[in-house]
Design a protein around this motif. Structure first.
Motif, PDB file in Angstrom:
ATOM      1  N   ASN A 180       0.825  -1.212   0.000  1.00 60.36           N
ATOM      2  CA  ASN A 180       0.000   0.000   0.000  1.00 60.36           C
ATOM      3  C   ASN A 180       0.855   1.256   0.000  1.00 60.36           C
ATOM      4  OD1 ASN A 180      -2.555  -0.997  -0.191  1.00 60.36           O
ATOM      5  ND2 ASN A 180      -3.045  -0.845   1.975  1.00 60.36           N
ATOM      6  N   ALA A 181       1.924   1.250   0.779  1.00 57.87           N
ATOM      7  CA  ALA A 181       2.805   2.416   0.837  1.00 57.87           C
ATOM      8  C   ALA A 181       3.378   2.728  -0.541  1.00 57.87           C
ATOM      9  CB  ALA A 181       3.929   2.165   1.840  1.00 57.87           C
ATOM     10  N   GLU A 182       3.836   1.712  -1.223  1.00 53.87           N
ATOM     11  CA  GLU A 182       4.404   1.912  -2.562  1.00 53.87           C
ATOM     12  C   GLU A 182       3.328   2.345  -3.547  1.00 53.87           C
ATOM     13  OE1 GLU A 182       8.110  -1.227  -2.224  1.00 53.87           O
ATOM     14  OE2 GLU A 182       6.220  -1.897  -3.099  1.00 53.87           O
ATOM     15  N   ARG A 183       2.142   1.808  -3.389  1.00 54.19           N
ATOM     16  CA  ARG A 183       1.038   2.183  -4.277  1.00 54.19           C
ATOM     17  C   ARG A 183       0.718   3.670  -4.163  1.00 54.19           C
ATOM     18  NH1 ARG A 183      -4.937   0.837  -2.602  1.00 54.19           N
ATOM     19  NH2 ARG A 183      -6.062   2.005  -4.179  1.00 54.19           N
ATOM     20  N   PHE A 184       0.820   4.221  -2.967  1.00 57.69           N
ATOM     21  CA  PHE A 184       0.503   5.633  -2.753  1.00 57.69           C
ATOM     22  C   PHE A 184       1.729   6.542  -2.846  1.00 57.69           C
ATOM     23  CE2 PHE A 184      -3.384   3.799  -0.973  1.00 57.69           C
ATOM     24  CZ  PHE A 184      -4.337   4.664  -1.490  1.00 57.69           C
ATOM     25  N   VAL A 186       4.708   6.450  -1.197  1.00 58.57           N
ATOM     26  CA  VAL A 186       5.502   6.738  -0.010  1.00 58.57           C
ATOM     27  C   VAL A 186       6.970   6.424  -0.310  1.00 58.57           C
ATOM     28  CG1 VAL A 186       5.949   6.087   2.398  1.00 58.57           C
ATOM     29  CG2 VAL A 186       3.593   6.286   1.562  1.00 58.57           C
ATOM     30  N   ASP A 187       7.866   7.327   0.063  1.00 54.32           N
ATOM     31  CA  ASP A 187       9.300   7.107  -0.108  1.00 54.32           C
ATOM     32  C   ASP A 187       9.759   6.056   0.903  1.00 54.32           C
ATOM     33  OD1 ASP A 187      12.022   7.194  -0.469  1.00 54.32           O
ATOM     34  OD2 ASP A 187      12.281   9.232   0.309  1.00 54.32           O
ATOM     35  N   MET A 188      10.160   4.893   0.414  1.00 56.23           N
ATOM     36  CA  MET A 188      10.540   3.802   1.288  1.00 56.23           C
ATOM     37  C   MET A 188      12.026   3.807   1.633  1.00 56.23           C
ATOM     38  SD  MET A 188       7.782   2.257   2.085  1.00 56.23           S
ATOM     39  CE  MET A 188       8.519   0.851   2.892  1.00 56.23           C
ATOM     40  N   ALA A 189      12.786   4.734   1.065  1.00 53.96           N
ATOM     41  CA  ALA A 189      14.232   4.750   1.289  1.00 53.96           C
ATOM     42  C   ALA A 189      14.627   4.792   2.765  1.00 53.96           C
ATOM     43  CB  ALA A 189      14.862   5.914   0.531  1.00 53.96           C
ATOM     44  N   PRO A 190      13.900   5.546   3.636  1.00 54.75           N
ATOM     45  CA  PRO A 190      14.336   5.608   5.041  1.00 54.75           C
ATOM     46  C   PRO A 190      14.144   4.309   5.823  1.00 54.75           C
ATOM     47  CG  PRO A 190      12.940   7.489   4.466  1.00 54.75           C
ATOM     48  CD  PRO A 190      12.801   6.484   3.375  1.00 54.75           C
ATOM     49  N   TYR A 191      13.407   3.359   5.271  1.00 56.34           N
ATOM     50  CA  TYR A 191      12.998   2.191   6.052  1.00 56.34           C
ATOM     51  C   TYR A 191      13.901   0.998   5.723  1.00 56.34           C
ATOM     52  CZ  TYR A 191       9.049   5.318   6.554  1.00 56.34           C
ATOM     53  OH  TYR A 191       8.261   6.421   6.801  1.00 56.34           O
ATOM     54  N   ARG A 192      15.125   1.094   6.164  1.00 60.87           N
ATOM     55  CA  ARG A 192      16.138   0.091   5.811  1.00 60.87           C
ATOM     56  C   ARG A 192      15.744  -1.307   6.297  1.00 60.87           C
ATOM     57  NH1 ARG A 192      20.030  -1.881   9.006  1.00 60.87           N
ATOM     58  NH2 ARG A 192      19.604  -0.246  10.556  1.00 60.87           N
TER      59      ARG A 192
END
Length: 224
Positions: A180-184, A186-192
């Protein structure tokens, strides 16, 4: 107990149904998908027939024989108690509490704020523009994932998965929420740590088979 006839009332893009698909696959339980399109015909979840299965008019619903099971988290715990191998919960009470806490951070605190019915209410009742609804969604996903990342990173209980070296209830919840985060956007880079765990999960066939795009009711690219 025999698996018998298991039917999952599901929508391909529902993150709650996605959780249950992962759990069923991890347990090696065959099931039949009963598609419920949440957008067509005003939402097929609102039909009288589906209301008889779930008065909340939400997916998923799991039918195990004649048993009607509702709410993704309790469905997964039912599966784990009924077919305990492989386990989806750790062996100790302390670790089980940690797994439940991570799962509930997602299922209780992130997911309800970007659920379809919330976004539809904002649209149809308050006329909130799409861009503002998307901003709302990204904000609450980010707030939630910030906390999940802090819970997971550098914790000695975190292994290849959220807790240890085998997938648990927490991973069943985390992977759909990242979808869902990627669908909307959301920048996932901080979530190592989250990204590492999700990568480990998606390398497994059980998680691959549960992915939204691999469901029988998934539309062609670009559809709903």
């Amino acid at each position: 107990m025999s698996a018998g006839n298991i039917r999952l009332y599901s929508y391909w893009r529902s993150s709650a149904a996605y959780r249950v698909r992962i759990a069923l696959n991890l347990k090696g339980l065959p099931f039949e998908t009963m598609p419920v399109h949440l957008l067509q015909d005003g939402g097929q979840q609102h039909t009288p027939e589906f209301n008889d299965l779930n008065p909340q008019e939400l997916v998923p619903v799991l039918m195990h024989g004649n048993r009607i099971l509702r709410q993704s988290m309790s469905i997964i715990e039912y599966l784990d108690e009924t077919w305990p191998t492989p386990p989806l919960m750790p062996a100790t009470a302390r670790e089980r509490q940690r797994v439940r806490a991570i799962a509930q951070m997602i299922a209780c605190d992130i997911h309800p704020l970007n659920n379809l019915r919330v976004l539809q209410f904002m649209d149809k009742t308050w006329n909130v523009p799409q861009a503002e609804r998307d901003t709302w969604t990204r904000h609450w996903i980010k707030v939630g994932l910030d906390a999940v990342e802090d819970t997971l990173c550098d914790n000695p209980s975190t292994g290849d998965f959220c807790d240890g070296e085998q997938p648990t209830l927490a991973d069943c919840c985390l992977v759909p929420q990242v979808f869902n985060a990627e669908r909307f956007g959301v920048d996932m880079a901080p979530y190592r740590t989250i990204r590492r765990i999700v990568q480990n999960c998606l390398a497994m066939d059980e998680f691959k088979a549960a992915r939204p795009e691999n469901q029988p009711d998934a539309p062609a690219p670009g559809g709903n």
